[in-house]
Design an enzyme around this catalytic site. Structure first.
Site, PDB file in Angstrom:
ATOM      1  N   GLN A  46      28.830  30.301  45.990  1.00 39.31           N
ATOM      2  CA  GLN A  46      27.625  31.087  46.283  1.00 39.31           C
ATOM      3  C   GLN A  46      26.437  30.553  45.485  1.00 39.31           C
ATOM      4  O   GLN A  46      26.527  30.346  44.272  1.00 39.31           O
ATOM      5  CB  GLN A  46      27.833  32.560  45.938  1.00 39.31           C
ATOM      6  CG  GLN A  46      26.676  33.410  46.474  1.00 39.31           C
ATOM      7  CD  GLN A  46      26.703  34.843  45.978  1.00 39.31           C
ATOM      8  OE1 GLN A  46      26.628  35.108  44.783  1.00 39.31           O
ATOM      9  NE2 GLN A  46      26.793  35.778  46.915  1.00 39.31           N
ATOM     10  N   CYS A 101      21.643  40.195  45.061  1.00 39.24           N
ATOM     11  CA  CYS A 101      21.706  40.496  43.625  1.00 39.24           C
ATOM     12  C   CYS A 101      20.510  41.352  43.209  1.00 39.24           C
ATOM     13  O   CYS A 101      19.358  40.974  43.428  1.00 39.24           O
ATOM     14  CB  CYS A 101      21.759  39.216  42.797  1.00 39.24           C
ATOM     15  SG  CYS A 101      21.920  39.611  41.038  1.00 39.24           S
ATOM     16  N   ASN A 131      31.243  45.464  52.983  1.00 43.34           N
ATOM     17  CA  ASN A 131      31.416  45.531  51.525  1.00 43.34           C
ATOM     18  C   ASN A 131      30.771  46.799  50.944  1.00 43.34           C
ATOM     19  O   ASN A 131      29.692  47.196  51.354  1.00 43.34           O
ATOM     20  CB  ASN A 131      30.797  44.268  50.900  1.00 43.34           C
ATOM     21  CG  ASN A 131      30.755  44.309  49.387  1.00 43.34           C
ATOM     22  OD1 ASN A 131      29.687  44.179  48.795  1.00 43.34           O
ATOM     23  ND2 ASN A 131      31.878  44.481  48.741  1.00 43.34           N
ATOM     24  N   PRO A 144      32.236  38.035  45.343  1.00 42.80           N
ATOM     25  CA  PRO A 144      31.721  37.261  44.209  1.00 42.80           C
ATOM     26  C   PRO A 144      31.280  38.237  43.122  1.00 42.80           C
ATOM     27  O   PRO A 144      30.608  39.221  43.415  1.00 42.80           O
ATOM     28  CB  PRO A 144      30.524  36.515  44.804  1.00 42.80           C
ATOM     29  CG  PRO A 144      30.094  37.347  45.976  1.00 42.80           C
ATOM     30  CD  PRO A 144      31.341  38.008  46.505  1.00 42.80           C
ATOM     31  N   MET A 145      31.672  37.975  41.878  1.00 43.06           N
ATOM     32  CA  MET A 145      31.220  38.827  40.767  1.00 43.06           C
ATOM     33  C   MET A 145      30.956  37.938  39.559  1.00 43.06           C
ATOM     34  O   MET A 145      31.888  37.457  38.904  1.00 43.06           O
ATOM     35  CB  MET A 145      32.266  39.905  40.446  1.00 43.06           C
ATOM     36  CG  MET A 145      32.295  41.038  41.469  1.00 43.06           C
ATOM     37  SD  MET A 145      33.447  42.359  41.047  1.00 43.06           S
ATOM     38  CE  MET A 145      35.015  41.624  41.463  1.00 43.06           C
TER      39      MET A 145
HETATM   40  C1  LIG Z   1      29.956  42.586  37.577  1.00 47.19           C
HETATM   41  C2  LIG Z   1      29.479  42.291  38.976  1.00 47.19           C
HETATM   42  C3  LIG Z   1      28.989  41.032  39.269  1.00 47.19           C
HETATM   43  C4  LIG Z   1      28.529  40.740  40.561  1.00 47.19           C
HETATM   44  N1  LIG Z   1      28.102  39.473  40.843  1.00 47.19           N
HETATM   45  C5  LIG Z   1      27.750  39.150  42.112  1.00 47.19           C
HETATM   46  C6  LIG Z   1      27.425  37.813  42.477  1.00 47.19           C
HETATM   47  O1  LIG Z   1      27.454  36.886  41.650  1.00 47.19           O
HETATM   48  N2  LIG Z   1      27.062  37.587  43.769  1.00 47.19           N
HETATM   49  C7  LIG Z   1      27.030  38.574  44.712  1.00 47.19           C
HETATM   50  O2  LIG Z   1      26.709  38.329  45.870  1.00 47.19           O
HETATM   51  N3  LIG Z   1      27.361  39.838  44.397  1.00 47.19           N
HETATM   52  C8  LIG Z   1      27.731  40.135  43.139  1.00 47.19           C
HETATM   53  N4  LIG Z   1      28.129  41.417  42.848  1.00 47.19           N
HETATM   54  C9  LIG Z   1      28.196  42.425  43.921  1.00 47.19           C
HETATM   55  C10 LIG Z   1      29.591  42.477  44.549  1.00 47.19           C
HETATM   56  O3  LIG Z   1      29.913  41.257  45.165  1.00 47.19           O
HETATM   57  C11 LIG Z   1      29.673  43.606  45.593  1.00 47.19           C
HETATM   58  O4  LIG Z   1      28.732  43.352  46.595  1.00 47.19           O
HETATM   59  C12 LIG Z   1      29.406  44.993  45.006  1.00 47.19           C
HETATM   60  O5  LIG Z   1      30.082  45.160  43.778  1.00 47.19           O
HETATM   61  C13 LIG Z   1      29.830  46.100  45.984  1.00 47.19           C
HETATM   62  O6  LIG Z   1      31.190  45.989  46.290  1.00 47.19           O
HETATM   63  P1  LIG Z   1      32.309  46.953  45.579  1.00 47.19           P
HETATM   64  O7  LIG Z   1      31.885  48.368  45.820  1.00 47.19           O
HETATM   65  O8  LIG Z   1      33.593  46.579  46.234  1.00 47.19           O
HETATM   66  O9  LIG Z   1      32.263  46.615  44.116  1.00 47.19           O
HETATM   67  C14 LIG Z   1      28.566  41.729  41.570  1.00 47.19           C
HETATM   68  C15 LIG Z   1      29.054  43.003  41.258  1.00 47.19           C
HETATM   69  C16 LIG Z   1      29.514  43.290  39.982  1.00 47.19           C
HETATM   70  C17 LIG Z   1      30.068  44.670  39.706  1.00 47.19           C
END
Ligand SMILES: Cc1cc2nc3c(=O)[nH]c(=O)nc-3n(C[C@H](O)[C@H](O)[C@H](O)COP(=O)(O)O)c2cc1C
Length: 325
Positions: free
Chosen positions: A70, A100, A200, A16-17
């Site tokens: 989520q 978050c 993750n 989720p992002m």
């Molecule tokens: C721009 C952005 C928005 C994110 N929004 C959420 C979110 O809405 N909910 C959530 O659980 N994690 C959110 N995350 C965290 C990601 O889901 C993930 O846990 C984190 O980026 C680490 O994984 P990665 O190294 O593959 O990026 C967000 C991350 C980024 C970069």
């Protein structure tokens, strides 16, 4: 692997992002083999107060499955009511945000702030679980700070509340998104709980996905930033883990075709004005890792129409053909 009764057949989930993994990007990632997708986080308070923006974020496409919604919040009863409302959008499961780090979320006792209160985590999971018939998962971090590393305790609390799977991002809240990521904490959670664990943090390609599986024993990996401007990472992970094949990086023409399709979808979902503003950052991500693309990246920052984007893409393809990138 299964999340409750929901089968996940692929090898890597899209993380989720918020503000990034919107409907358009989720479709593009699903087209490239994402095992499942999770929507942008939605406020349980906003949803239960009837906020229209929260409701818009919940939209899921019937053909992009499995897909989760989520929710974030700190009140078990409100989270349960929000989950019931979210069911109108037919999620395959409900995920609870416990990670978050953003000040406006964590400072409000939500997201990663919940990591400091494992018992509250348990109560939230239990309340949501009792309210809906679909599986419930929690997405946690390593802990709140380096002196408060408690992912195992929080994961066990969520499991006790009835969680059907736990996603662990191997960083503390204080780290935000900064290195290093700790995959060992994911292994520790995997060894402690009986439900599936989704690993993750810093999976960016086929080899890092394989390493994450091997080092943590996790049941599924989740990719966030590594998919930005590179949604084909999912097919690369799948090809390597299932067939032992390392797929080449797509050519510039292939990359630009994907970018154009993504922005077309964004326009269809949000209208051209909003879509083009948001497309600027996505376009720049599609140029990540390209030496000599600085001028193109600057141009991406000013895009305001599909026509301009098409022109930029054509220039990039030409530049690659000439060996300038
Ligand atoms: C721009 C952005 C928005 C994110 N929004 C959420 C979110 O809405 N909910 C959530 O659980 N994690 C959110 N995350 C965290 C990601 O889901 C993930 O846990 C984190 O980026 C680490 O994984 P990665 O190294 O593959 O990026 C967000 C991350 C980024 C970069």
């Amino acid at each position: 692997m299964f999340i409750g009764h929901v089968e996940i057949t692929g090898k890597a989930a899209l993380a989720p992002m918020a503000g990034v993994a919107d409907r358009a990007f989720r479709r593009i990632c699903a087209d490239h083999g994402a095992a499942c997708v999770v929507g942008e986080m939605v406020s349980s308070k906003g949803l239960t107060y009837g906020d229209r923006k929260s409701a818009e974020l919940l939209e899921l496409d019937a053909d992009i499955r499995p897909a989760a919604i989520q929710l974030f919040g700190d009140d078990p009863a409100t989270m349960a009511r929000a989950a019931v409302q979210a069911m109108d959008y037919k999620p395959d499961w409900i995920d609870i945000n416990m990670g978050c780090p953003a000040p406006k979320i964590a400072g409000n006792h939500c997201g990663s702030a919940l990591m400091r209160e494992p018992e509250l985590c348990r109560q939230i999971v239990q309340a949501v679980k009792e309210a809906v018939a679909v599986p419930v998962t929690a997405k946690i971090r390593k802990g709140y700070s380096k002196n408060e590393v408690n992912a195992v305790e929080v994961a066990l609390a969520c499991e006790a509340g009835g969680a059907d799977a736990i996603t662990v991002h191997g960083r503390t809240r204080d780290q935000m998104y900064a290195p290093p990521v700790d995959w060992d904490i994911i292994r520790q959670v995997k060894e402690a709980v009986k439900v599936p664990v989704i690993g993750n943090g810093d999976v960016v390609d086929a080899l890092s996905a394989a390493a994450m599986y091997e080092q943590t024993g996790c049941d599924l990996v989740m990719v966030g930033r590594g998919a930005l401007g590179a949604p084909w990472v999912f097919s690369q992970i799948e090809a390597y883990l299932v067939h032992g094949r390392l797929l080449p990086t797509p050519t510039m023409a292939q990359r630009m075709t994907v970018l154009l399709r993504q922005v077309e979808l964004m326009i269809a979902y949000k209208g051209e004005r909003v879509a083009m503003l948001e497309a600027r950052k996505h376009a720049a991500w599609y140029m990540n890792g390209l030496r000599g693309a600085a001028a193109f990246r600057r141009e991406a920052g000013t895009l305001s129409s599909m026509e301009e984007l098409a022109g930029l893409c054509a220039q990039l393809v030409l530049a690659e053909e000439r060996g300038e990138l």
